[in-house]
Design a protein around this motif. Structure first.
Motif, PDB file in Angstrom:
ATOM      1  N   ILE A 182      57.870  66.731 -53.824  1.00 16.42           N
ATOM      2  CA  ILE A 182      56.745  66.109 -54.515  1.00 16.42           C
ATOM      3  C   ILE A 182      56.304  64.845 -53.783  1.00 16.42           C
ATOM      4  N   ALA A 183      57.274  64.010 -53.372  1.00 12.66           N
ATOM      5  CA  ALA A 183      56.950  62.779 -52.657  1.00 12.66           C
ATOM      6  C   ALA A 183      56.275  63.079 -51.319  1.00 12.66           C
ATOM      7  N   LEU A 184      56.778  64.079 -50.595  1.00 12.24           N
ATOM      8  CA  LEU A 184      56.192  64.429 -49.301  1.00 12.24           C
ATOM      9  C   LEU A 184      54.797  65.033 -49.468  1.00 12.24           C
ATOM     10  N   THR A 185      54.580  65.782 -50.557  1.00 12.14           N
ATOM     11  CA  THR A 185      53.250  66.326 -50.826  1.00 12.14           C
ATOM     12  C   THR A 185      52.261  65.202 -51.113  1.00 12.14           C
ATOM     13  N   ALA A 186      52.719  64.200 -51.855  1.00 11.46           N
ATOM     14  CA  ALA A 186      51.876  63.027 -52.101  1.00 11.46           C
ATOM     15  C   ALA A 186      51.489  62.366 -50.786  1.00 11.46           C
ATOM     16  N   ALA A 187      52.451  62.243 -49.879  1.00 13.08           N
ATOM     17  CA  ALA A 187      52.187  61.643 -48.575  1.00 13.08           C
ATOM     18  C   ALA A 187      51.195  62.488 -47.768  1.00 13.08           C
ATOM     19  N   ALA A 188      51.366  63.815 -47.814  1.00 11.73           N
ATOM     20  CA  ALA A 188      50.475  64.701 -47.063  1.00 11.73           C
ATOM     21  C   ALA A 188      49.038  64.594 -47.559  1.00 11.73           C
ATOM     22  N   LEU A 189      48.848  64.562 -48.866  1.00  9.21           N
ATOM     23  CA  LEU A 189      47.502  64.444 -49.430  1.00  9.21           C
ATOM     24  C   LEU A 189      46.860  63.110 -49.044  1.00  9.21           C
ATOM     25  N   PHE A 190      47.649  62.038 -49.121  1.00 14.76           N
ATOM     26  CA  PHE A 190      47.111  60.727 -48.765  1.00 14.76           C
ATOM     27  C   PHE A 190      46.802  60.653 -47.273  1.00 14.76           C
ATOM     28  N   GLY A 191      47.705  61.170 -46.445  1.00 18.05           N
ATOM     29  CA  GLY A 191      47.482  61.137 -45.007  1.00 18.05           C
ATOM     30  C   GLY A 191      46.265  61.943 -44.578  1.00 18.05           C
ATOM     31  N   ALA A 192      45.958  63.003 -45.333  1.00 19.87           N
ATOM     32  CA  ALA A 192      44.820  63.856 -44.974  1.00 19.87           C
ATOM     33  C   ALA A 192      43.476  63.177 -45.194  1.00 19.87           C
ATOM     34  N   THR A 193      43.451  62.098 -45.979  1.00 16.17           N
ATOM     35  CA  THR A 193      42.160  61.471 -46.284  1.00 16.17           C
ATOM     36  C   THR A 193      41.519  60.835 -45.052  1.00 16.17           C
ATOM     37  N   THR A 232      37.155  63.912 -51.946  1.00 16.85           N
ATOM     38  CA  THR A 232      38.270  63.531 -51.071  1.00 16.85           C
ATOM     39  C   THR A 232      39.184  62.538 -51.765  1.00 16.85           C
ATOM     40  N   GLY A 233      38.583  61.563 -52.437  1.00 16.34           N
ATOM     41  CA  GLY A 233      39.369  60.567 -53.154  1.00 16.34           C
ATOM     42  C   GLY A 233      40.172  61.163 -54.292  1.00 16.34           C
ATOM     43  N   PHE A 234      39.613  62.162 -54.967  1.00 12.71           N
ATOM     44  CA  PHE A 234      40.332  62.803 -56.066  1.00 12.71           C
ATOM     45  C   PHE A 234      41.639  63.417 -55.577  1.00 12.71           C
ATOM     46  N   GLY A 235      41.574  64.113 -54.428  1.00 11.23           N
ATOM     47  CA  GLY A 235      42.787  64.733 -53.911  1.00 11.23           C
ATOM     48  C   GLY A 235      43.701  63.744 -53.209  1.00 11.23           C
ATOM     49  N   GLY A 236      43.115  62.957 -52.293  1.00 13.42           N
ATOM     50  CA  GLY A 236      43.916  62.088 -51.447  1.00 13.42           C
ATOM     51  C   GLY A 236      44.417  60.832 -52.116  1.00 13.42           C
ATOM     52  N   TYR A 237      43.700  60.366 -53.146  1.00 16.99           N
ATOM     53  CA  TYR A 237      44.120  59.172 -53.871  1.00 16.99           C
ATOM     54  C   TYR A 237      44.595  59.513 -55.277  1.00 16.99           C
ATOM     55  N   GLY A 238      43.872  60.390 -55.977  1.00 18.55           N
ATOM     56  CA  GLY A 238      44.196  60.700 -57.367  1.00 18.55           C
ATOM     57  C   GLY A 238      45.409  61.598 -57.521  1.00 18.55           C
ATOM     58  N   VAL A 239      45.297  62.832 -57.045  1.00 15.24           N
ATOM     59  CA  VAL A 239      46.417  63.773 -57.160  1.00 15.24           C
ATOM     60  C   VAL A 239      47.637  63.220 -56.428  1.00 15.24           C
ATOM     61  N   SER A 240      47.394  62.597 -55.269  1.00 13.34           N
ATOM     62  CA  SER A 240      48.489  62.002 -54.511  1.00 13.34           C
ATOM     63  C   SER A 240      49.229  60.951 -55.332  1.00 13.34           C
ATOM     64  N   LEU A 241      48.494  60.094 -56.037  1.00 12.00           N
ATOM     65  CA  LEU A 241      49.142  59.047 -56.825  1.00 12.00           C
ATOM     66  C   LEU A 241      49.887  59.626 -58.023  1.00 12.00           C
ATOM     67  N   VAL A 242      49.342  60.671 -58.642  1.00 15.41           N
ATOM     68  CA  VAL A 242      50.053  61.336 -59.737  1.00 15.41           C
ATOM     69  C   VAL A 242      51.423  61.827 -59.247  1.00 15.41           C
ATOM     70  N   LEU A 243      51.430  62.479 -58.099  1.00 17.79           N
ATOM     71  CA  LEU A 243      52.689  62.977 -57.533  1.00 17.79           C
ATOM     72  C   LEU A 243      53.614  61.829 -57.145  1.00 17.79           C
ATOM     73  N   PHE A 244      53.037  60.734 -56.647  1.00 21.86           N
ATOM     74  CA  PHE A 244      53.831  59.562 -56.272  1.00 21.86           C
ATOM     75  C   PHE A 244      54.556  58.995 -57.490  1.00 21.86           C
ATOM     76  N   VAL A 245      53.862  58.893 -58.619  1.00 22.53           N
ATOM     77  CA  VAL A 245      54.472  58.360 -59.840  1.00 22.53           C
ATOM     78  C   VAL A 245      55.584  59.282 -60.328  1.00 22.53           C
ATOM     79  N   ILE A 246      55.356  60.592 -60.262  1.00 24.92           N
ATOM     80  CA  ILE A 246      56.399  61.542 -60.661  1.00 24.92           C
ATOM     81  C   ILE A 246      57.626  61.389 -59.769  1.00 24.92           C
ATOM     82  N   ALA A 247      57.392  61.200 -58.463  1.00 23.38           N
ATOM     83  CA  ALA A 247      58.513  61.003 -57.541  1.00 23.38           C
ATOM     84  C   ALA A 247      59.247  59.703 -57.856  1.00 23.38           C
ATOM     85  N   LEU A 248      58.512  58.643 -58.195  1.00 23.17           N
ATOM     86  CA  LEU A 248      59.146  57.386 -58.596  1.00 23.17           C
ATOM     87  C   LEU A 248      60.113  57.608 -59.749  1.00 23.17           C
TER      88      LEU A 248
END
Length: 355
Positions: A10-21, A222-238
């Protein structure tokens, strides 16, 4: 509890989405003012997640809202990560060479881990520390441009502003950990709306104008996926890994961005890409192989989050229970002492005896 490998994924997926932006933004947006870019990205995140939250009245809830005791942590996270951080970054980018900016952005992971370890007393062992160092080293290699000039004096001010932005995001990450049991989508939506309104307001105040509708839609998507979905996954990983480890995994985002960029504009990867990828892979491996196990005591804890009835959730229900799992409701953890491998997740934020 969440499988350790699922949480890492989940954390790595968050990183991938953010990096893709970054490469997507380069392809979509062209020459737009930095505050406009940030504003549309964050606004797309907030609006998109807000629409999903409104539609969830027809769905089963997957989390809990923000309680009164958590509101101060959320407001602090929004102030540092959603308002101050993006504004400082955009101001810093206007007078800082691209190579310097990329190198400085590696500070976020370092500062996030430092605050988690020093202030919030998250556990760190040699493997985790070396893993963090390898990931940061990979980011430095990836961003390094040997021929770049250090820049004039005014660039120093920009560098300080970017470093302060990284500090703001590091504080934000640690504050968000305090509310990570709440609905991750509510947290990410609030941050997106705050950051979007702030950056867009600054851009318009500086004389910028909204681009064509198709550019606005592309940027917000782009922001929805790279910032929004990514941050949701980041919080879950936290919630399941703790701040320092999640921050370390998120720091591999640049290598995903470069990989996507190479796919969009095909060319043979150069040596620094492979060196950075190897260092980051080594860092992730050092984290994955971590096994932190000792006898520890859980104090009484009363909270709400999505869970299954594992060894930490042996409770009865004061409501008709259908047996469905996972589910969400307020529950009490009674004191228990046991020993098993664990991360500094929401159930293992205990102190460690030294010496």
């Amino acid at each position: 509890m969440q499988s350790r490998f699922t949480a890492i994924l989940i954390a790595l997926t968050a990183a991938a989405l953010f990096g893709a932006t970054t490469p997507i933004a380069k392809a979509l947006l062209g020459p737009m003012p930095p505050f406009m870019v940030a504003g549309l990205f964050y606004l797309g995140s907030g609006v998109g997640l807000g629409a999903i939250l409104l539609g969830r009245r027809y769905w089963r809830s997957v989390g809990k809202g923000i309680g009164t005791r958590e509101l101060a942590w959320l407001l602090g996270a929004i102030a540092f990560g959603g308002v101050a951080g993006p504004a400082l970054l955009m101001l810093g980018l206007t007078s800082t060479p691209a190579a310097t900016s990329s190198l400085l952005l590696n500070l976020e992971g370092v500062l996030t881990a430092a605050i988690a370890w020093i202030v919030f007393r998250e556990n760190v062992d040699v493997s985790v520390f070396l893993g963090m160092a390898a990931i940061v080293a990979g980011g430095v290699v990836l961003a390094w441009e040997p021929g770049a000039q250090p820049g004039a004096t005014h660039a120093t001010t920009g560098a300080v502003l970017i470093a302060l932005a990284c500090l703001c995001w590091a504080i934000d990450n640690n504050l968000t950990r305090k509310i990570s049991t709440a609905d991750a989508m509510i947290i990410a939506c609030a941050k997106g709306l705050a950051a979007g309104a702030t950056n867009l307001g600054i851009a318009l105040a500086m004389g910028a104008h909204l681009p064509a509708p198709h550019i606005v839609i592309g940027a917000m998507t782009t922001g929805f996926g790279g910032y929004g979905v990514s941050l949701v996954l980041f919080v879950i990983a936290l919630r399941h890994l703790g701040t320092a480890r999640t921050g370390a995994y998120f720091s591999v985002a640049p290598v995903f961005g470069v990989a996507l960029s190479l796919a969009m504009w095909p060319q043979a990867p150069d040596a620094p890409f492979w060196i950075a990828a190897a260092l980051m892979a080594l860092g992730v491996w050092l984290h994955v192989r971590e096994r932190h196990e000792h006898e520890h005591t859980h104090e009484r804890l009363d909270h709400t989050h999505r869970h299954v009835h594992d060894e930490h959730h042996r409770h009865t229900h004061d409501f008709p229970y259908s047996g469905d799992e996972p589910h969400t409701h307020p529950h009490v953890h009674l004191p228990i002492t046991h020993s098993h491998a664990h991360f500094p997740d929401i159930h293992h934020r205990h102190s460690h005896k030294r010496g």
